[in-house]
Design a protein around this motif. Structure first.
Motif, PDB file in Angstrom:
ATOM      1  N   VAL A 240       0.888  -1.166  -0.038  1.00 31.77           N
ATOM      2  CA  VAL A 240      -0.104  -0.154   0.062  1.00 31.77           C
ATOM      3  C   VAL A 240       1.090   1.164   0.005  1.00 31.77           C
ATOM      4  CG1 VAL A 240      -1.993  -1.262   0.858  1.00 31.77           C
ATOM      5  CG2 VAL A 240       0.310  -0.404   2.445  1.00 31.77           C
ATOM      6  N   THR A 242       0.027   5.971   0.144  1.00 31.56           N
ATOM      7  CA  THR A 242      -0.597   6.348   0.720  1.00 31.56           C
ATOM      8  C   THR A 242      -0.745   7.736  -0.656  1.00 31.56           C
ATOM      9  OG1 THR A 242       0.403   7.218   3.402  1.00 31.56           O
ATOM     10  CG2 THR A 242      -1.047   9.461   2.755  1.00 31.56           C
ATOM     11  N   GLU A 244      -3.490  11.019  -1.124  1.00 30.46           N
ATOM     12  CA  GLU A 244      -4.605  11.781  -0.785  1.00 30.46           C
ATOM     13  C   GLU A 244      -5.095  11.117   0.713  1.00 30.46           C
ATOM     14  OE1 GLU A 244      -7.697  12.484  -4.117  1.00 30.46           O
ATOM     15  OE2 GLU A 244      -5.924  13.746  -5.257  1.00 30.46           O
ATOM     16  N   GLY A 245      -4.412  11.037   1.365  1.00 25.80           N
ATOM     17  CA  GLY A 245      -5.090  11.117   2.322  1.00 25.80           C
ATOM     18  C   GLY A 245      -4.958   9.609   3.092  1.00 25.80           C
ATOM     19  N   GLN A 246      -5.651   8.900   1.916  1.00 28.53           N
ATOM     20  CA  GLN A 246      -5.828   7.411   1.876  1.00 28.53           C
ATOM     21  C   GLN A 246      -4.905   6.324   1.881  1.00 28.53           C
ATOM     22  OE1 GLN A 246      -9.286   7.048   2.914  1.00 28.53           O
ATOM     23  NE2 GLN A 246      -9.873   8.929   2.828  1.00 28.53           N
ATOM     24  N   GLN A 247      -5.045   5.498   2.163  1.00 35.39           N
ATOM     25  CA  GLN A 247      -4.162   4.297   2.152  1.00 35.39           C
ATOM     26  C   GLN A 247      -4.483   3.120   1.107  1.00 35.39           C
ATOM     27  OE1 GLN A 247      -1.685   3.159   4.540  1.00 35.39           O
ATOM     28  NE2 GLN A 247      -1.532   5.602   4.091  1.00 35.39           N
ATOM     29  N   VAL A 248      -3.804   2.800  -0.362  1.00 32.82           N
ATOM     30  CA  VAL A 248      -4.416   3.087  -1.505  1.00 32.82           C
ATOM     31  C   VAL A 248      -3.317   1.591  -1.768  1.00 32.82           C
ATOM     32  CG1 VAL A 248      -4.681   3.258  -4.387  1.00 32.82           C
ATOM     33  CG2 VAL A 248      -4.978   5.037  -2.512  1.00 32.82           C
ATOM     34  N   LYS A 249      -3.991   0.492  -2.295  1.00 32.74           N
ATOM     35  CA  LYS A 249      -2.769  -0.970  -2.907  1.00 32.74           C
ATOM     36  C   LYS A 249      -2.693  -0.698  -3.948  1.00 32.74           C
ATOM     37  CE  LYS A 249      -6.030  -3.988   0.213  1.00 32.74           C
ATOM     38  NZ  LYS A 249      -6.664  -5.709  -0.184  1.00 32.74           N
ATOM     39  N   ASN A 289       2.478  11.577  -4.259  1.00 24.34           N
ATOM     40  CA  ASN A 289       1.525  12.410  -3.407  1.00 24.34           C
ATOM     41  C   ASN A 289       0.640  12.473  -4.864  1.00 24.34           C
ATOM     42  OD1 ASN A 289      -0.535  11.748  -1.811  1.00 24.34           O
ATOM     43  ND2 ASN A 289      -0.900  13.717  -1.273  1.00 24.34           N
TER      44      ASN A 289
END
Length: 301
Positions: A240, A242, A244-249, A289
């Motif tokens: 994962v 980060t 835009e403030g989200q945890q993305v796979k 990011n």
């Protein structure tokens, strides 16, 4: 005998003269009575007209004052309004008394008229003063509106400068963003050669170039890749990151050392672990990011 005739004639003349005098007196009394009645009626009519005139003048003053009623809030603490209201109340009481004066007493009516005339002069004076204050207030409101307009203009200019600064900052930030070109997706056989049939692919290869950019900060860059199947499923499990403030796979990742110069032929591999279907595949690349690339490729059977 002759003396007797003379005496009778004299008596007749006296009687006729008396009748004439009485008749004349009756006529004079009747005419005098009618004349006095006419004079009295004329006086009453004149008094009634004067009452109506006073009432009309008072109503006109009230109408004139009415145009300032919407400004009495501004003059609420001013004694002028209180004085006007007190004088107005007195005038109304005197007008009512004048209206109810049954006997139409000329002397009392004259007294009422004089009192009303005095109060009317006060009302006129108050109206003039209120008019003056109203004009001053209008001038102050105009100045206040002018100041508000200038403040609105200043606010618009400040907002415009703020927007320009924000846009400039955004352009500067975007200029620092790492760019990529020449993104491609290839299916590979087990020996690393190209595979035209996506269902037989053993690896997928994403290739791209990072062009020169003097605005981008130099140093180590971590590039994350996401491969999405035609069914919308993310391929692989590269951990994962980060965004835009989200945890993305992600599917896979690659570290590079960027010195501001062009880096061509950057490759990221993903080992196929299941049979892939033909259709449109999406390649996304992320760094610092930012989503630095998003491309779609049609893979055939």
């Amino acid at each position: 005998m002759e003396n007797e005739k003379k005496s009778n004639l004299t008596l007749v003349l006296i009687v006729i003269l008396a009748v004439v005098i009485i008749a004349g007196g009756i006529v004079f009394f009747t005419q005098n009575k009618k004349m006095n009645k006419a004079i009295a009626q004329n006086e009453q009519l004149q008094l009634t007209n004067e009452q109506l005139q006073l009432a009309n003048e008072y109503q006109n003053l009230n109408n004139e004052f009415a145009q300032y009623e919407n400004q009495t809030r501004l003059l609420a603490n001013d004694s002028l309004v209180e004085k006007y209201a007190a004088a107005k109340s007195k005038v109304e009481k005197l007008l009512q008394e004048l209206k109810n004066e049954k006997t139409k007493n000329a002397k009392r009516i004259k007294q009422l008229q004089d009192e009303i005339a005095t109060l009317k002069g006060l009302l006129r004076h108050y109206v003039q003063q209120i008019d003056s204050l109203a004009k001053e207030n209008q001038g102050l409101r105009s100045e206040n509106e002018e100041i508000k307009d200038k403040n609105r203009q200043l606010t618009r200019r400040v907002d415009a400068v703020a927007r320009d600064n924000a846009q400039l900052t955004e352009r500067m930030v975007l200029a620092e963003k790492l760019n990529v070109t020449g993104v491609s997706l290839q299916a590979l056989k087990a020996n690393g050669k190209n595979e035209k049939n996506i269902t037989k692919a053993r690896q997928l290869l994403v290739t791209f170039t990072i062009p020169q950019n003097n605005s981008t900060p130099v140093g180590e860059k971590e590039i994350y890749m996401r491969l999405t199947s035609p069914e919308g499923d993310l391929l692989g499990n590269g951990g994962v990151f980060t965004f835009e403030g989200q945890q993305v796979k992600c599917t896979a990742r690659k570290s590079i050392e960027y010195a501001g110069e062009e880096i061509g032929g950057i490759k990221i591999y993903w080992d196929v672990n299941a049979t892939l279907n033909p259709g449109t595949y999406t390649v996304e690349l992320f760094c610092d990011n930012y989503r630095i690339a998003s491309r779609q490729f049609t893979m055939k059977k």
